[in-house]
Each structure stands twice: as structure tokens, then as C-alpha cells.
Design a protein around this motif. Structure first.
Motif, PDB file in Angstrom:
ATOM      1  N   ASN A 127       4.020 -14.752  -5.112  1.00 41.04           N
ATOM      2  CA  ASN A 127       2.545 -15.437  -4.798  1.00 41.04           C
ATOM      3  C   ASN A 127       2.283 -15.691  -5.816  1.00 41.04           C
ATOM      4  O   ASN A 127       2.207 -15.294  -6.986  1.00 41.04           O
ATOM      5  N   ARG A 129       0.011 -17.881  -6.527  1.00 35.49           N
ATOM      6  CA  ARG A 129      -2.243 -17.768  -6.933  1.00 35.49           C
ATOM      7  C   ARG A 129      -2.059 -16.493  -7.879  1.00 35.49           C
ATOM      8  O   ARG A 129      -2.338 -16.067  -9.214  1.00 35.49           O
ATOM      9  N   THR A 130      -1.334 -15.593  -7.135  1.00 37.27           N
ATOM     10  CA  THR A 130      -1.702 -13.653  -7.810  1.00 37.27           C
ATOM     11  C   THR A 130      -1.109 -12.745  -8.424  1.00 37.27           C
ATOM     12  O   THR A 130      -1.442 -12.256  -8.428  1.00 37.27           O
ATOM     13  N   LYS A 131       0.293 -13.906  -8.479  1.00 36.23           N
ATOM     14  CA  LYS A 131       1.079 -13.412  -9.174  1.00 36.23           C
ATOM     15  C   LYS A 131       1.474 -11.527  -8.203  1.00 36.23           C
ATOM     16  O   LYS A 131       2.363 -11.024  -8.984  1.00 36.23           O
ATOM     17  N   THR A 132       1.567 -11.772  -7.053  1.00 40.62           N
ATOM     18  CA  THR A 132       1.994 -10.066  -6.621  1.00 40.62           C
ATOM     19  C   THR A 132       3.138 -10.591  -5.295  1.00 40.62           C
ATOM     20  O   THR A 132       2.796 -11.851  -5.173  1.00 40.62           O
ATOM     21  N   LYS A 183       2.873  -5.859  -8.837  1.00 41.93           N
ATOM     22  CA  LYS A 183       1.280  -6.107  -8.849  1.00 41.93           C
ATOM     23  C   LYS A 183       0.321  -5.828 -10.481  1.00 41.93           C
ATOM     24  O   LYS A 183       1.252  -5.104 -10.978  1.00 41.93           O
ATOM     25  N   SER A 189      -2.839   0.683 -10.534  1.00 38.38           N
ATOM     26  CA  SER A 189      -3.908   0.256  -9.369  1.00 38.38           C
ATOM     27  C   SER A 189      -2.799   1.613  -7.836  1.00 38.38           C
ATOM     28  O   SER A 189      -1.986   2.172  -8.464  1.00 38.38           O
ATOM     29  N   SER A 238       4.921  -7.411 -13.085  1.00 43.63           N
ATOM     30  CA  SER A 238       4.989  -8.617 -12.945  1.00 43.63           C
ATOM     31  C   SER A 238       6.188  -8.908 -12.349  1.00 43.63           C
ATOM     32  O   SER A 238       7.337  -7.868 -12.156  1.00 43.63           O
ATOM     33  N   THR A 303      -0.826 -15.296   6.225  1.00 43.01           N
ATOM     34  CA  THR A 303      -1.241 -14.898   4.849  1.00 43.01           C
ATOM     35  C   THR A 303      -1.311 -13.423   4.544  1.00 43.01           C
ATOM     36  O   THR A 303      -0.777 -12.876   6.300  1.00 43.01           O
ATOM     37  N   SER A 306      -5.405  -9.069   2.031  1.00 41.79           N
ATOM     38  CA  SER A 306      -6.133  -8.396   0.353  1.00 41.79           C
ATOM     39  C   SER A 306      -5.800  -7.650  -0.177  1.00 41.79           C
ATOM     40  O   SER A 306      -5.787  -6.846  -1.060  1.00 41.79           O
ATOM     41  N   TRP A 309      -0.734  -5.234   1.492  1.00 44.64           N
ATOM     42  CA  TRP A 309      -0.039  -6.303   1.863  1.00 44.64           C
ATOM     43  C   TRP A 309       1.237  -5.662   1.668  1.00 44.64           C
ATOM     44  O   TRP A 309       1.836  -6.280   1.700  1.00 44.64           O
TER      45      TRP A 309
END
Length: 322
Positions: A127, A129-132, A183, A189, A238, A303, A306, A309
Motif C-alpha cells: 500500500n 500510503r500505509t507502507k503495509t 508492517k 506490533s 519495510s 480495501t 484496518s 488485514w
């Protein structure tokens, strides 16, 4: 020893830092860009001079790698062509001028079933935007030629590249899989995914296919015993770490001496970026698959939740393979 040049034929000449195929890290590496006609018609290598004038060029230059593609090869790759040898003489290597094009080929296959090769499947979805997201590598057990599995020792074989020729429930599509869940701050996390869950998702998909596919379906050949072994499930912080690990895994396959392999790639960004991060892909043919493979994979029309996922995204990876 360092090199220098004052040639006006070069578009670019600079010293760079890169990781070469098979993970090699050179002490000194130069990147040179030139027009096609210079590459083909001129002795451009002679235009490089060692800074130490007491040394000869052949003692300084150890290896050369082509990152660009000659125009003829690019044309063949993009336009496609079926050719035959102009003469019946056998040899180990040929030039393009030794072949004649067949305008109306009446027989033959591009990849004949007697050729021995395996397939690897690389899936990348991050993603922006979220870098996940997820990076996954599936080394498929079956193949063609010597990699095709024999049925109970009989002469007939199960060829992974000819699914339409397989009988119902006879094609094993299993393999060994490594998954990297991306993540940010992954170390701290919560981890909502396990190896058992990943293997369970694959088994559920195979079972669903078996229940819904009729005898005339293209999926009827899939063996219900097909299973995937999750050889690694890692949470990384990352996409660079995930792709570096995938690159190492692909490099290990290439160095294993298990024979020729093809890399099938399904990625959410360009093949240029894939090659930049996964340098070991240059050691094998790389085939781009359409992304997204279906509406469910379209990042603009679907999508992920949140929270939790990780399970849905692993399912998307396995569905893309199937």
C-alpha cells in the motif's frame, strides 16, 4: 584500479554502487550508457583507460554486465517471433542471422514439454500510503521435462505446464512458500497471522475449487491433495527488507543447481522497480503477470480492514497464484 575516459560516444560514464547478480558486491563498479550504434559498431571498450597508466585494460576490467537490452532482442521480446534454422547444421550457439522467420508456423511449441524447467511465483503488494502489504515467494514443486512428476512410477507424467491435458484431480500444484508481512514498526506490533493459518487458507481454496469445479472446468485437474509448506513467515518493518529477503531466497534457488527456472511476477508496481530491488531475477527469465489479476485485487475497488488485514492479504496472494 580505477578507469577514465574522454570519449564523446558515451552518454554517461560514472562510478556507482550496485549489488550484482548472485549477490556480488564489487569494489569498483562503473555504469556506462551509450547509443545502440556505438554498442554494435564501435570498439567502445578500447575507449576506457586505466588511471594507472602502467596497467593494461584487460588486467583491470574483470566482468561486464548488460542492464540494457539490444534493440533486436527488445523487438523479439515485445513483438514475438517464430523462427527456424536456415540450415540443418547443429551447433551450441547461433547468431540471429542464422535464423529465418516463419510467417505462418504450422506446428511446434514455444516451450515444448520435453524442456526441463521449474517455475517460481513472486507476489508483491504494498500500500503506497500505509507502507503495509505482503511479499511472497512460492517455489512450485512441479515442472516440465525432468521436473514433471511421474504417477506411481508409471511412464505417464504430470506436466505442470500442460494442465489441460491432465486428468481430473491429477495435477499437484503445491510448493514451498516464504511470506514477508510488511508492517512499519513490525517488531513492536501485534502479529495476527501464523504458519498454520497460511497453510489452512491454501487448503480451503483448493477444497473450494474441488467443490465448485465440474468435470469440464479448467480447474478440474487440480489434485485435492495439493498443499503448500510455509517455509518462512516473517514480519518486517519495510518493503526494502522484504524484497531483500525475497532476493536472497531467489538467489538461493538459482545457486541450488536444481536446473532452469522461470520467475512469474505479480506486482503492484513496475517491473523496473522489481528488478531494481530483486537483482537475482536477472539470472532467470522473468514473466510479468497482470496486476491486479481480478477485481478483488484492485486496490481502487477493494480495501483491506484496518485491523487483522494480514489474513485477507495472504488469501489474495494465494488466489493470485491459483
Amino acid at each position: 584500479s580505477e578507469l577514465n575516459t574522454d570519449s564523446s560516444d558515451f552518454l554517461e560514464f560514472k562510478r556507482v554502487e550496485r549489488i550484482l547478480p548472485e549477490g556480488q558486491i564489487p569494489a569498483i563498479l562503473y555504469q556506462i550508457s551509450m547509443p545502440e550504434y556505438v554498442y554494435r559498431r564501435k570498439n567502445w571498450l578500447a575507449q576506457l583507460k586505466p588511471v594507472d597508466d602502467t596497467r593494461e585494460l584487460e588486467d583491470v576490467v574483470e566482468k561486464m554486465y548488460e542492464s540494457g537490452m539490444p534493440l533486436k532482442l527488445k523487438a523479439l521480446r515485445e513483438l514475438g517471433s517464430v523462427v527456424r534454422l536456415k540450415s540443418d547444421s547443429a551447433g551450441k550457439s547461433y547468431s540471429l542471422s542464422d535464423f529465418a522467420r516463419l510467417e505462418k508456423p504450422s506446428e511446434g511449441e514455444y516451450l515444448h514439454h520435453s524442456l526441463s524447467y521449474r517455475r517460481l511465483f513472486l507476489y508483491v503488494r504494498i500500500n503506497p500510503r500505509t507502507k503495509t502489504g505482503v511479499v511472497a515467494l512460492l517455489v512450485i514443486n512441479g515442472g516440465s521435462g525432468s521436473f514433471a512428476s511421474k504417477n506411481d512410477g508409471e511412464a505417464n507424467v504430470t506436466d505442470l505446464t500442460r494442465p489441460v491435458d491432465m486428468g481430473q484431480g491429477s495435477l499437484d500444484i503445491g510448493g514451498s512458500c516464504r511470506i514477508w508481512i510488511v508492517k512499519p514498526k513490525a517488531r513492536n506490533s501485534q502479529r495476527n497471522l501464523s504458519v498454520k493459518q497460511c497453510e489452512g487458507v491454501f487448503n480451503q481454496l483448493v477444497q473450494t475449487i474441488q467443490e465448485s469445479a465440474g468435470e469440464e472446468s479448467d480447474y478440474a485437474c487440480i489434485a485435492p491433495s495439493s498443499s503448500v509448506e510455509i517455509a518462512g513467515l516473517n514480519f518486517v518493518g519495510s518493503e526494502d527488507l522484504a524484497l531483500a529477503a525475497a532476493n536472497e531466497a531467489i538467489s538461493n534457488v538459482a545457486r541450488s543447481g536444481s536446473g532452469a527456472s522461470m520467475l512469474l511476477v505479480n506486482a503492484s508496481y513496475s517491473m523496473t522497480n522489481v528488478r531494481r530491488h530483486v537483482s537475482s531475477s536477472s539470472t532467470m527469465p522473468m514473466i510479468e503477470m497482470p496486476f491486479p489479476p481480478g477485481r478483488a485485487h484492485d486496490p481502487f475497488s477493494s480495501t483491506l480492514p484496518s485491523l487483522n488485514w494480514e489474513q485477507p492479504i495472504v488469501r489474495l496472494f494465494l488466489e493470485a497464484y491459483l
